[in-house]
Design a protein around this motif. Structure first.
Motif, PDB file in Angstrom:
ATOM      1  N   LEU A 217       9.373  -1.969 -17.390  1.00 35.50           N
ATOM      2  CA  LEU A 217       8.673  -0.688 -17.388  1.00 35.50           C
ATOM      3  C   LEU A 217       9.650   0.434 -17.082  1.00 35.50           C
ATOM      4  O   LEU A 217      10.482   0.325 -16.183  1.00 35.50           O
ATOM      5  N   HIS A 218       9.501   1.512 -17.839  1.00 32.41           N
ATOM      6  CA  HIS A 218      10.419   2.653 -17.755  1.00 32.41           C
ATOM      7  C   HIS A 218       9.580   3.913 -17.555  1.00 32.41           C
ATOM      8  O   HIS A 218       8.966   4.414 -18.497  1.00 32.41           O
ATOM      9  N   PHE A 219       9.546   4.401 -16.321  1.00 35.68           N
ATOM     10  CA  PHE A 219       8.684   5.539 -15.995  1.00 35.68           C
ATOM     11  C   PHE A 219       9.488   6.806 -15.731  1.00 35.68           C
ATOM     12  O   PHE A 219      10.579   6.766 -15.150  1.00 35.68           O
ATOM     13  N   HIS A 220       8.912   7.931 -16.138  1.00 31.21           N
ATOM     14  CA  HIS A 220       9.407   9.248 -15.750  1.00 31.21           C
ATOM     15  C   HIS A 220       8.404   9.825 -14.749  1.00 31.21           C
ATOM     16  O   HIS A 220       7.224   9.491 -14.773  1.00 31.21           O
ATOM     17  N   ASP A 221       8.900  10.709 -13.893  1.00 31.12           N
ATOM     18  CA  ASP A 221       8.081  11.183 -12.776  1.00 31.12           C
ATOM     19  C   ASP A 221       7.570  12.601 -12.973  1.00 31.12           C
ATOM     20  O   ASP A 221       7.371  13.346 -12.014  1.00 31.12           O
ATOM     21  N   THR A 222       7.320  12.967 -14.212  1.00 33.52           N
ATOM     22  CA  THR A 222       6.902  14.324 -14.554  1.00 33.52           C
ATOM     23  C   THR A 222       5.716  14.795 -13.726  1.00 33.52           C
ATOM     24  O   THR A 222       5.688  15.933 -13.251  1.00 33.52           O
ATOM     25  N   THR A 258      10.901  15.010 -18.154  1.00 33.58           N
ATOM     26  CA  THR A 258      11.735  15.349 -17.005  1.00 33.58           C
ATOM     27  C   THR A 258      12.373  14.081 -16.469  1.00 33.58           C
ATOM     28  O   THR A 258      12.444  13.078 -17.150  1.00 33.58           O
ATOM     29  N   GLY A 259      12.815  14.120 -15.229  1.00 36.13           N
ATOM     30  CA  GLY A 259      13.660  13.070 -14.707  1.00 36.13           C
ATOM     31  C   GLY A 259      13.050  11.687 -14.674  1.00 36.13           C
ATOM     32  O   GLY A 259      11.838  11.498 -14.561  1.00 36.13           O
ATOM     33  N   ASN A 260      13.941  10.704 -14.743  1.00 39.11           N
ATOM     34  CA  ASN A 260      13.549   9.306 -14.599  1.00 39.11           C
ATOM     35  C   ASN A 260      13.107   9.019 -13.171  1.00 39.11           C
ATOM     36  O   ASN A 260      13.436   9.747 -12.231  1.00 39.11           O
ATOM     37  N   LEU A 261      12.406   7.931 -13.008  1.00 38.02           N
ATOM     38  CA  LEU A 261      12.137   7.408 -11.676  1.00 38.02           C
ATOM     39  C   LEU A 261      13.466   7.203 -10.965  1.00 38.02           C
ATOM     40  O   LEU A 261      14.373   6.557 -11.493  1.00 38.02           O
ATOM     41  N   ALA A 262      13.585   7.732  -9.755  1.00 38.31           N
ATOM     42  CA  ALA A 262      14.822   7.602  -8.992  1.00 38.31           C
ATOM     43  C   ALA A 262      14.958   6.189  -8.443  1.00 38.31           C
ATOM     44  O   ALA A 262      14.025   5.647  -7.849  1.00 38.31           O
ATOM     45  N   THR A 263      16.127   5.608  -8.615  1.00 36.26           N
ATOM     46  CA  THR A 263      16.365   4.250  -8.123  1.00 36.26           C
ATOM     47  C   THR A 263      16.129   4.170  -6.615  1.00 36.26           C
ATOM     48  O   THR A 263      15.546   3.198  -6.115  1.00 36.26           O
ATOM     49  N   GLU A 264      16.563   5.189  -5.878  1.00 39.58           N
ATOM     50  CA  GLU A 264      16.400   5.186  -4.422  1.00 39.58           C
ATOM     51  C   GLU A 264      14.925   5.193  -4.022  1.00 39.58           C
ATOM     52  O   GLU A 264      14.532   4.506  -3.068  1.00 39.58           O
ATOM     53  N   ASP A 265      14.108   5.960  -4.729  1.00 41.18           N
ATOM     54  CA  ASP A 265      12.686   6.021  -4.403  1.00 41.18           C
ATOM     55  C   ASP A 265      12.019   4.675  -4.667  1.00 41.18           C
ATOM     56  O   ASP A 265      11.163   4.217  -3.898  1.00 41.18           O
ATOM     57  N   LEU A 266      12.430   4.039  -5.768  1.00 40.40           N
ATOM     58  CA  LEU A 266      11.919   2.705  -6.078  1.00 40.40           C
ATOM     59  C   LEU A 266      12.339   1.702  -5.014  1.00 40.40           C
ATOM     60  O   LEU A 266      11.522   0.900  -4.529  1.00 40.40           O
ATOM     61  N   VAL A 267      13.610   1.737  -4.611  1.00 42.27           N
ATOM     62  CA  VAL A 267      14.112   0.806  -3.596  1.00 42.27           C
ATOM     63  C   VAL A 267      13.382   1.005  -2.273  1.00 42.27           C
ATOM     64  O   VAL A 267      13.022   0.034  -1.588  1.00 42.27           O
ATOM     65  N   TRP A 268      13.139   2.242  -1.884  1.00 41.39           N
ATOM     66  CA  TRP A 268      12.417   2.522  -0.639  1.00 41.39           C
ATOM     67  C   TRP A 268      11.041   1.858  -0.657  1.00 41.39           C
ATOM     68  O   TRP A 268      10.635   1.206   0.310  1.00 41.39           O
ATOM     69  N   MET A 269      10.320   2.004  -1.774  1.00 48.51           N
ATOM     70  CA  MET A 269       8.994   1.413  -1.852  1.00 48.51           C
ATOM     71  C   MET A 269       9.069  -0.107  -1.831  1.00 48.51           C
ATOM     72  O   MET A 269       8.290  -0.770  -1.133  1.00 48.51           O
ATOM     73  N   LEU A 270      10.027  -0.679  -2.564  1.00 43.62           N
ATOM     74  CA  LEU A 270      10.169  -2.132  -2.581  1.00 43.62           C
ATOM     75  C   LEU A 270      10.524  -2.656  -1.197  1.00 43.62           C
ATOM     76  O   LEU A 270      10.039  -3.722  -0.779  1.00 43.62           O
ATOM     77  N   ASN A 271      11.357  -1.915  -0.469  1.00 44.80           N
ATOM     78  CA  ASN A 271      11.680  -2.320   0.902  1.00 44.80           C
ATOM     79  C   ASN A 271      10.419  -2.384   1.756  1.00 44.80           C
ATOM     80  O   ASN A 271      10.223  -3.327   2.526  1.00 44.80           O
ATOM     81  N   GLY A 272       9.581  -1.377   1.632  1.00 43.91           N
ATOM     82  CA  GLY A 272       8.354  -1.350   2.415  1.00 43.91           C
ATOM     83  C   GLY A 272       7.399  -2.474   2.063  1.00 43.91           C
ATOM     84  O   GLY A 272       6.617  -2.922   2.914  1.00 43.91           O
TER      85      GLY A 272
END
Length: 317
Positions: A217-222, A258-272
């Motif tokens: 899955l490839h999401f943008h965060d518009t 607009t911008g792609n899903l940020a890798t850091e934001d994804l990692v933060w959620m996966l960590n949680g």
């Protein structure tokens, strides 16, 4: 060290996911100012050091269409290879495939559209024409033992055509699966997907016999829905997600992307959620902050904004 969220796993989610990093290619392709080759190489090498194992390096698209990626061969040569790390490259057609193979590519990605208008805007062809262009490339890759990923753009909405019927997406996904694409990435190119839509599309694809293990899955965060959409994908069993370090990127051929899903934001959620991914968040945050400085603007990633420390980034290179 970056702070980490407390872990509160949810039942029924995968234990581990693959993050497919698209920052060096999809992230940079829309930049108006040319990023120098050395910076691109340093960026990719830095991404390797974060634990990412799938980093899409560049694209062998025509330099006339995407001048930012005119140095594709130089970038691929400059990064070299690294044990356990894949560096796929995007190819639009046979000419791009020939250039990629000559440059030493060992994995490729092809791209098509779920809509006619975007196929015209992006590849100057039709949906059928794009698949016909991709077919010999996929066959050649198979003969050479090279893995192929297939991107499908505009799976959830199109800026010209509006809503995209699920059946229309299914047809393209089936055809890429039949061609032999190992993974098929479903793109929310303009960021209009919502969690229920994601679930409906995935359930429909699953009904055709294509397993969730073949999907990404490839999401943008518009509209701020990317992470919610990831959670919907996780609930359906998808374990591969595209993301861009620092949230950079968009699509130069779709005005509202607009911008792609940020890798850091994804990692933060996966960590949680307690889901394994193998990424060093602290190092990734500092790298993305460094890259934002190179691009001359703050990172759109919420996590980078919260955690970035310029002094730490100075120690990266």
């Amino acid at each position: 060290m970056a702070e980490l969220p407390d872990e509160f796993p949810l039942p029924g989610l995968p234990e581990q996911v693959q993050i497919y990093e698209v920052g060096p290619r999809d992230g940079l392709q829309a930049e108006k100012e040319i990023v120098d080759t050395r910076t691109k190489i340093e960026f990719i090498r830095g991404l390797r050091q974060t634990g990412l194992t799938a980093i899409e390096a560049t694209s062998f698209v025509s330099p006339r269409w995407v001048p930012q990626l005119a140095d594709a061969a130089e970038v691929l040569a400059g990064i070299g290879s690294a044990d356990g790390i894949r560096h796929p490259v995007l190819v639009p057609n046979q000419i791009g495939m020939d250039r990629a193979l000559a440059a030493g590519a060992t994995e490729i990605a092809i791209f098509v559209s779920a809509t006619e208008r975007f196929a015209h805007e992006n590849l100057d062809t039709t949906v059928d024409g794009a698949i016909e262009l991709a077919a010999p490339v996929v066959r050649q890759a198979a003969e050479a033992g090279i893995g192929v990923r297939g991107y499908v753009s505009m799976c959830f909405g199109d800026p010209w055509e509006g809503r995209v019927p699920i059946g229309q997406v299914l047809d393209v996904v089936r055809r890429l699966a039949d061609l032999g694409c190992r993974t098929i990435s479903l793109g929310d190119t303009i960021g209009v997907a919502t969690p229920g839509h994601v679930q409906a599309l995935l359930e429909a694809i699953g009904g055709t016999g294509i397993g969730m293990d073949r999907l990404a899955l490839h999401f943008h965060d518009t509209y701020g829905q990317a992470l919610a959409n990831v959670l919907s994908g996780l609930r359906c069993g998808v374990t591969e997600y595209d993301a861009s370090a620092g949230g950079i990127g968009g699509c130069p051929f779709a005005r509202s992307a607009t911008g792609n899903l940020a890798t850091e934001d994804l990692v933060w959620m996966l960590n949680g959620l307690g889901i394994e991914h193998g990424i060093d968040l602290d190092r990734l945050v500092q790298l993305s902050g460094w890259m934002a400085g190179k691009l001359g603007r703050p990172s759109p990633s919420r996590v980078v904004t919260a955690l970035y420390q310029e002094a730490a980034a100075d120690q990266l290179f």
